[in-house]
Scaffold this active site. Structure first.
Site, PDB file in Angstrom:
ATOM      1  N   HIS A 262       0.875  -1.188   0.000  1.00 19.35           N
ATOM      2  CA  HIS A 262       0.000   0.000   0.000  1.00 19.35           C
ATOM      3  C   HIS A 262       0.915   1.242   0.000  1.00 19.35           C
ATOM      4  O   HIS A 262       1.699   1.407  -0.914  1.00 19.35           O
ATOM      5  CB  HIS A 262      -0.914  -0.114   1.226  1.00 19.35           C
ATOM      6  N   HIS A 304      -2.490  -2.449  -9.722  1.00 21.23           N
ATOM      7  CA  HIS A 304      -3.470  -1.823  -8.836  1.00 21.23           C
ATOM      8  C   HIS A 304      -4.736  -2.650  -8.830  1.00 21.23           C
ATOM      9  O   HIS A 304      -5.102  -3.217  -9.859  1.00 21.23           O
ATOM     10  CB  HIS A 304      -3.793  -0.393  -9.316  1.00 21.23           C
ATOM     11  N   ASP A 361       2.768   5.420  -6.903  1.00 20.41           N
ATOM     12  CA  ASP A 361       4.026   5.303  -6.162  1.00 20.41           C
ATOM     13  C   ASP A 361       5.243   5.130  -7.055  1.00 20.41           C
ATOM     14  O   ASP A 361       6.366   5.189  -6.581  1.00 20.41           O
ATOM     15  CB  ASP A 361       3.939   4.123  -5.184  1.00 20.41           C
TER      16      ASP A 361
END
Ligand code: CMC
Length: 432
Positions: A262, A304, A361
């Site tokens: 995460h 994702h 990210d």
């Protein structure tokens, strides 16, 4: 036409109603299922389960759409500030000039930390991870600043205190971990500039606030501000459903964010890129490790649960990285490696077949490095950004008459009933 779904169990028909969202998303309402049929549904990781109705964030993972309260993320990233976006998420509407000024004044007023809270920091071991410290400090706020359950006020003191103080606590955790003096917030600086100043100001070389970096930080935090029912937000809703106080609820969200699948992925991406840069680990080796089912390694910053196309946040983040680095006249070899890695993965059949694209990210760590943020603070930066989202989701949850305490069911797969054996009769255990 009202849509219904028929479920046939052992020849008996059951009618299940359908719920439709404002963007046409559909859900089969199974609230009466167990009572009516004795069956439950099985969905580990909740990939097909809607747990609430929410008017905060809309995502379309196939089309790469993300909107906060209806506003496209691209427009907010271009025109808004983090404070304005936080107001939008929590209250549902963009602020008037007066409301925005009032919010900014409160955020400045609430930014200092209770002197006794500062003492906590001194007792942490020097290498303590700032995420652990932040989660504990936010939980401790409950004792120092009793919450005001004042749902009449859309943007109440408790929310403002949290948003303001999390930034002070994060910067303080960093300074103390570096053995440096604490820098206090300044009332003449805006939210983002204040944070950078608290992180980097120095008696010998005073920190020079760069408006481009301040803008980049605003965009970074806007991109992280909410993402509907992800792991940490679900933690917030689940913990909050027990009617625990808001500080402990947010503290649970911070803990959930910490993991490398995460919010911890931004730190894992930079560690991975550094390994390629300095340890002779090649892009090809990195991809084959990520594809090897016997290797726990993953291509961090890729994939994702919802997006099956390019994450719209990653597109903006990549652009901001390029702009920030070129304005600062800096080259980061990790950016070049990231682009090569992205290119190789996007042309690799494994990643193509599984629809694995860069997520937020993948490039965010490079932007944070350009700002001088140390790697172990990356996930803390994500947490500061996600706070308005957690608050708005918590607020929506506690006001929702449909919400009940979170309590999923399970399929039991252990031993059937057996009788207790006294210890003298047990013999040798097979598990030594
Ligand atoms: N590298 C290699 N293989 C992957 C990756 C990856 N990054 N992501 C997914 N896969 C494979 C996975 O092994 C599985 O293969 P198979 O079908 O053969 O078993 C398939 O793709 C589907 O993946 P999944 O694990 O079922 O997907 P998920 O929805 O459960 O997990 C995820 C989503 C984000 C945890 C995962 O893609 C991942 O671990 N990515 C790397 C960590 C990361 O970048 N996390 C940040 C997410 S965005 C920020 C945030 O909101 O937290």
């Amino acid at each position: 036409m009202i849509e219904i779904v028929k479920l046939v169990i052992n020849g008996k028909e059951h009618i299940l109603p359908v719920i439709e969202g404002s963007e046409g998303e559909k859900a089969i309402d199974i609230r009466g299922l167990r009572q009516e049929t004795g069956y439950i549904t099985f969905d580990p990781g909740f990939g097909n389960t809607g747990t609430c109705r929410s008017a905060i964030t809309y995502m379309d993972g196939e089309k790469g759409i993300l909107r906060y309260r209806g506003f496209p993320i691209e427009q907010l990233a271009e025109h808004s500030t983090f404070v304005e976006t936080a107001f939008l998420l929590i209250t549902g509407e963009l602020p008037t000039r007066k409301e925005l000024t009032r919010t900014s004044v409160y955020l400045n007023d609430f930014s200092p930390l209770h002197e006794n809270m500062k003492a906590f920091y001194q007792n942490y071991p020097p290498k303590a991870h700032p995420m652990g410290i932040l989660s504990a400090m936010v939980n401790a706020m409950r004792s120092f600043y009793p919450e005001l359950i004042d749902l009449e006020e859309e943007m109440n003191t408790t929310y403002l205190r949290l948003i303001s103080k999390i930034r002070t606590m994060a910067a303080m955790a960093y300074r103390i971990s570096q053995g440096e003096r604490v820098v206090y917030p300044r009332s003449d600086l805006c939210y983002c500039a204040n944070f950078l100043n608290m992180m980097f100001d120095n008696v010998v070389v005073p920190y020079k606030i760069d408006s481009d970096l301040v803008r980049a930080l605003n965009v970074f935090w806007i991109l992280h501000a909410d993402h509907e029912q992800n792991c940490s937000t679900t933690a917030v809703r689940v913990v909050g459903s027990g009617k625990v106080n808001i500080y402990s609820t947010i503290s649970a969200g911070i803990s959930a964010l910490w993991g490398p699948l995460h919010g911890g992925a931004n730190q894992a991406v930079v560690n991975m890129l550094e390994k390629i840069y300095s340890d002779g680990f090649t892009v090809k080796e990195c991809l084959s490790k990520a594809k090897d089912k016997n290797d726990p390694f993953r291509l961090y910053g890729f994939g994702h649960r919802v997006y099956k196309t390019y994450d719209p946040r990653a597109k903006i983040m990549k652009k901001i990285c390029d702009i920030a680095l070129s304005k600062m006249k800096r080259k980061d070899p990790l950016l070049e490696i990231a682009k090569r890695l992205e290119d190789a993965a996007l042309n690799d059949s494994y990643f193509k077949e599984k629809n694995l694209y860069p997520n937020v990210d993948f490039y965010s760590g490079i932007l944070l490095r350009a700002m001088g943020i140390p790697v172990n603070m990356f996930t803390v930066m994500f947490a500061i950004g996600r706070l308005p989202g957690w608050i708005s989701q918590w607020k929506e949850d506690v006001a929702d008459p449909e919400m009940r305490i979170s309590r999923p069911r399970q399929i039991y797969s252990g031993s059937q009933k057996r009788d207790y054996i006294p210890i003298k009769d047990r013999g040798q255990s097979v598990k030594q």
